[in-house]
Write an enzyme that holds these catalytic residues in place. Structure first.
Site, PDB file in Angstrom:
ATOM      1  N   GLY A 354       0.560  -1.148  -0.075  1.00 53.76           N
ATOM      2  CA  GLY A 354      -0.035  -0.039  -0.079  1.00 53.76           C
ATOM      3  C   GLY A 354       0.839   1.221  -0.141  1.00 53.76           C
ATOM      4  N   PRO A 355       0.314   2.383  -0.248  1.00 53.47           N
ATOM      5  CA  PRO A 355       0.931   3.650  -0.232  1.00 53.47           C
ATOM      6  C   PRO A 355       1.494   3.980   1.057  1.00 53.47           C
ATOM      7  CG  PRO A 355      -1.474   4.143  -0.292  1.00 53.47           C
ATOM      8  CD  PRO A 355      -1.315   2.537  -0.435  1.00 53.47           C
ATOM      9  N   PRO A 356       2.541   4.981   1.245  1.00 55.39           N
ATOM     10  CA  PRO A 356       3.231   5.221   2.371  1.00 55.39           C
ATOM     11  C   PRO A 356       2.186   5.991   3.305  1.00 55.39           C
ATOM     12  CG  PRO A 356       4.582   5.918   0.531  1.00 55.39           C
ATOM     13  CD  PRO A 356       3.051   5.459   0.197  1.00 55.39           C
ATOM     14  N   GLY A 357       2.443   5.719   4.772  1.00 52.74           N
ATOM     15  CA  GLY A 357       1.775   6.391   5.571  1.00 52.74           C
ATOM     16  C   GLY A 357       0.422   5.859   6.059  1.00 52.74           C
ATOM     17  N   VAL A 358      -0.015   4.759   5.622  1.00 53.93           N
ATOM     18  CA  VAL A 358      -1.283   4.214   6.063  1.00 53.93           C
ATOM     19  C   VAL A 358      -1.121   3.162   7.208  1.00 53.93           C
ATOM     20  CG1 VAL A 358      -2.105   4.193   3.606  1.00 53.93           C
ATOM     21  CG2 VAL A 358      -0.885   2.169   4.386  1.00 53.93           C
ATOM     22  N   GLY A 359       0.177   2.738   7.618  1.00 53.00           N
ATOM     23  CA  GLY A 359       0.227   2.185   8.996  1.00 53.00           C
ATOM     24  C   GLY A 359       0.640   0.702   8.640  1.00 53.00           C
ATOM     25  N   THR A 361       3.959  -0.591   8.567  1.00 47.18           N
ATOM     26  CA  THR A 361       5.214  -0.832   9.325  1.00 47.18           C
ATOM     27  C   THR A 361       4.506  -0.833  10.869  1.00 47.18           C
ATOM     28  OG1 THR A 361       6.709   0.351   8.082  1.00 47.18           O
ATOM     29  CG2 THR A 361       7.323   0.065  10.202  1.00 47.18           C
ATOM     30  N   SER A 677      -3.962   3.490 -18.579  1.00 49.23           N
ATOM     31  CA  SER A 677      -5.423   3.960 -18.096  1.00 49.23           C
ATOM     32  C   SER A 677      -5.700   5.423 -18.712  1.00 49.23           C
ATOM     33  CB  SER A 677      -5.440   3.901 -16.843  1.00 49.23           C
ATOM     34  OG  SER A 677      -4.406   4.679 -16.367  1.00 49.23           O
ATOM     35  N   LYS A 720      -7.591   5.514  -7.038  1.00 50.96           N
ATOM     36  CA  LYS A 720      -7.878   6.561  -8.059  1.00 50.96           C
ATOM     37  C   LYS A 720      -9.317   7.390  -7.745  1.00 50.96           C
ATOM     38  CE  LYS A 720      -5.717   4.271 -12.089  1.00 50.96           C
ATOM     39  NZ  LYS A 720      -5.984   3.913 -13.418  1.00 50.96           N
TER      40      LYS A 720
END
EC number: 3.4.21.53
Length: 780
Positions: A354-359, A361, A677, A720
């Site tokens: 997933g993208p960074p900062g979503v928890g 780690t 896309s 998106k």
């Protein structure tokens, strides 16, 4: 010839008295004492037989053997405790015929069998006697402390019956064997049985002697080594040398003995310790061996923590630490549920993408707390050397174990939660391929014998719960992905971010800064303002940074102005964070010719993508700018070919490609862009520019186009849609085949966005081009 006697009887416990032998025994039982007294008053004769069960205190006639020995009492001695020691001489065998009395003492009628004078000594008996004597002499050689005088006295006996009884009394036979010889009245058969028993005893004594010799050699060697070591210590003491090296070796030996390690590991440690003992303490090699021994001793080879299998407690902890991430939480609870039924279940290997900062780690730490396991983390970002995974071989100077074994030692147990962070950032060069080294680590069928190059011993990693994190799977080798259970984590919606900020981020930030919650109050309007105007991300990392910045500035203001409380809302947000960075207002959503908003997926989440197209006089040249990838360029070329093939259908001059040049540009040219896309977005921009018809500014779109105008499905729809929501988009055009993916979109987002499902480019143009009825009719 048979003789009958009526004699007192004494049953003996575990003792058999044979004829022609003299021995003593102790008498304590009341009946036995009275039988002795009765015998002394008569003719000093007493019948002695053996009890079948020595533990029976008052035996009946069924508890004793019927064959015994008529003996004569030679001496009686009273001892303390009402014990009488009796010395008797065996006369002849006899068998009980009848019990005369059993009240105060046993009195029996016995029949005495033939005497020695009546036995005929033939050649066969003579041969048996010689064999028995020869075997007895051999027995005497092995028997410990056997008196030589007794040997001579025994071998000089000429009567066969007497010979067998005397030898039987001198050898160590079991009670059953003694009784078997006692009941054998036939002298010939008795000699044969005795000879068999002697051969068996000699064989046992032979084996015992061999064992004693081997043990003695070992003991002698140990004593010799001990003696020499003690001498060496004395010599060193006289020379003034210290014995610190010996003490160190002994300390290592004790540690190895106490270590809970497999036998293979201990054998390796003892081998290295012996090398250390023979080395001079100052050599470089001795230091290497010490370090190696420390690793072998301190690793948790067999120690593991006990899992907490309470599902409700685990679910509570996971919800306390993280908002959302339901798929990951559900997978962990499933694992705990199955583990409670079957403890030997192999641990899953999860990959959170997933993208960074979503928890991603921090979620690993929560899993460890929920399961009550140790937690270790190893960052793989930028790792290029395979040795960082597997370690260096001990032949290299400064060799150490790899990061995996090092982390296991830090955890102190063989079953921690092990987080491999940023596994998609692994690279490879001339020093090896770390991703290939990870194949064994992340394979439950192989990692139970993981072999680090430094240790060169198998270590069991099958109990470890491995979790990996990645922003994308594109850079991870397929064999490695195949070993992991991939769980996708999407970005957060605005409502989710508000919830996370209020319940998780703000309380933690205030606690980290030592501020009471009532001292600084950040209102919901301020949180919304940060999300919409100061951050543009899928996760909440920038949101946390901005909240921390607000708290720091608020603390400074409290100290300078001596304030009790501070409230931060939308109105005074700029005081703490400065001017807004992003603006999503109606000016950005105006309808414009040749400008279309597309939706893109990136490694950090979804994003909006503005695509511009303009026409100018020329010769039909297509110019593409904005650092576009090959796939995106091909989409533009395919789109232009479709427009040329269907120009009349859309009311476009069919010869436009001869008169006009088309320039397609994607702003933010420093950022590389690629993917199929954007196909329908590019076509829409070119059609708008060619027809001079504006495109709806509040609409975004995504979809791949073919030469026939068909719209194909795309990936990353959730990211998106979240990006469109953040940008204030009201309507989104997506391929009809992506309709099933809307299940992943939160209901709060679905209610705010109008979705238009399309299967061809005609439906796209009809829904986004702003024109009069004439244009609409041509498109339809």
């Amino acid at each position: 010839m048979e003789k009958k006697y009526i004699l007192p009887m004494i049953p003996l416990r575990g003792l058999t008295v044979f004829p022609y032998t003299v021995l003593h025994f102790d008498v304590e039982r009341e009946k036995s004492v009275k039988a002795l007294e009765e015998a002394m008053m008569r003719n000093q004769l007493v019948f002695l037989t053996t009890q079948k069960q020595p533990e029976v205190d008052d035996p009946s006639i069924e508890d004793i053997y019927k064959v015994g020995t008529i003996t004569k009492i030679k001496q009686m001695l009273k001892l303390p405790g009402n014990i009488i020691r009796v010395l008797v001489e065996g006369i002849n065998r006899a068998e009980i015929k009848e019990i005369i009395n059993s009240e105060s003492f046993y009195e029996v009628e016995v029949i005495e069998k033939q005497t020695e004078e009546e036995i005929k000594k033939d050649a066969e008996i003579e041969a048996l006697m010689r064999s028995v004597i020869s075997a007895f002499e051999e027995y005497a050689e092995f028997a410990p402390k056997f008196p030589i005088d007794n040997l001579y006295n025994v071998t000089s006996i000429e009567e066969p019956g007497r010979l067998s009884d005397v030898i039987t009394a001198h050898i160590n036979l079991s009670p059953n064997q003694n009784h078997e010889l006692m009941e054998c009245f036939d002298v010939k058969k008795r000699l044969e049985k005795l000879l068999g028993f002697l051969f068996k005893e000699i064989e046992i004594l032979n084996i015992a002697r061999d064992i004693n010799i081997k043990v003695r050699k070992k003991i002698d060697k140990a004593q010799k080594e001990y003696f020499l070591k003690e001498q060496l210590k004395v010599i060193k003491a006289e020379l003034g040398e210290t014995d610190e090296a010996d003490q160190e070796v002994e300390e290592y030996r004790k540690k190895i003995e106490k270590a809970d390690a497999p036998q293979e590991v201990k054998e390796k440690a003892y081998h290295e310790l012996e090398r250390l003992r023979k080395m001079s303490p100052g050599t470089a090699e001795s230091s290497i061996i010490r370090t190696y021994l420390d690793w072998l001793i301190e690793l948790p080879w067999n120690y593991e923590t006990k899992d907490m299998l309470d599902l409700k407690r685990a679910e509570k902890i996971l919800n306390e630490d993280h908002y959302g991430l339901q798929k990951v939480k559900e997978r962990i609870l499933e694992f705990l549920a199955v583990r409670s039924y079957y403890e030997k279940m192999k641990s899953p290997i999860l990959c959170l993408v997933g993208p960074p900062g979503v928890g991603k780690t921090s979620f690993g730490r929560s899993i460890a707390r929920a399961m009550d396991r140790k937690f270790v983390r190893m960052s793989l970002g930028g790792v290029r050397d395979e040795a960082e995974i597997r370690g260096h071989r001990r032949t290299y100077v400064g060799a150490i174990p790899g990061g995996i074994i090092n982390s296991i030692k830090t955890a102190g147990s063989k079953n921690p939660v092990f987080l491999f962070d940023e596994i998609d950032k692994i690279s490879s060069d001339f020093r090896g391929d770390p991703a290939s080294a990870m194949l064994e680590v992340l394979d439950p069928e192989q990692n139970n014998t993981f072999r680090d190059h430094y240790l060169d011993l198998p270590f069991d990693l099958s109990k470890v719960l491995f979790i990996t994190t990645a922003n994308t799977l594109d850079t991870i080798p397929l064999p490695l992905i195949d070993r992991m259970e991939v769980i996708y984590i999407s970005g957060y919606t605005e409502a989710e971010k508000i919830h996370i900020a209020k319940d998780y981020l703000i309380p933690r930030i205030l606690k980290d800064h030592g501020v009471d919650e009532n001292k600084i109050k950040i209102q919901d309007s301020a949180i919304i303002g940060i999300i919409t105007e100061y951050t543009r991300e899928a996760g909440v990392r920038l949101l946390e940074q901005n909240l921390s910045k607000i708290v720091r500035k608020a603390i400074k203001k409290i100290v300078e102005d001596d304030l009790r409380t501070i409230k931060i809302g939308k109105k005074n947000l700029q005081t703490y964070l400065g001017k807004p960075i992003y603006r999503f207002d109606k000016a950005n959503l105006d309808n414009k010719i040749g400008m279309v908003t597309g939706l893109a997926w990136t490694r950090v989440g979804g994003d909006t993508l503005t695509i511009e197209a303009s026409t100018m006089s020329g010769s039909g040249k297509l110019t593409l700018t904005g650092q576009l990838g090959d796939i995106m360029k091909e989409s533009a070329e395919a789109g232009l070919s479709y427009i040329r093939a269907n120009a009349e259908k859309y009311g476009i001059d069919k010869d436009f490609y001869k008169k006009l040049d088309i320039h397609v540009h994607v702003p933010e040219g420093a950022t590389p862009k690629d993917g199929p896309s954007a196909g329908i977005t590019i076509v829409t921009a070119m059609v708008s520019a060619l027809k001079k018809i504006p495109v709806r500014g509040d609409t975004a779109m995504t979809g791949e186009i073919t030469l026939t105008g068909k719209v194909l499905p795309i990936g990353g729809l959730k990211e998106k849609i979240l990006a469109a929501h953040r940008a204030g988009i009201k309507k989104v055009v997506i391929p009809v085949e992506n309709k099933r993916d809307l299940d992943e979109i939160p209901q709060s987002i679905k209610r705010r966005i109008d979705f238009k499902f399309v299967s061809n480019i005609d439906e796209v143009l009809k829904s986004v081009l702003v024109g009069d009825d004439e244009h609409d009719d041509k498109i339809s």
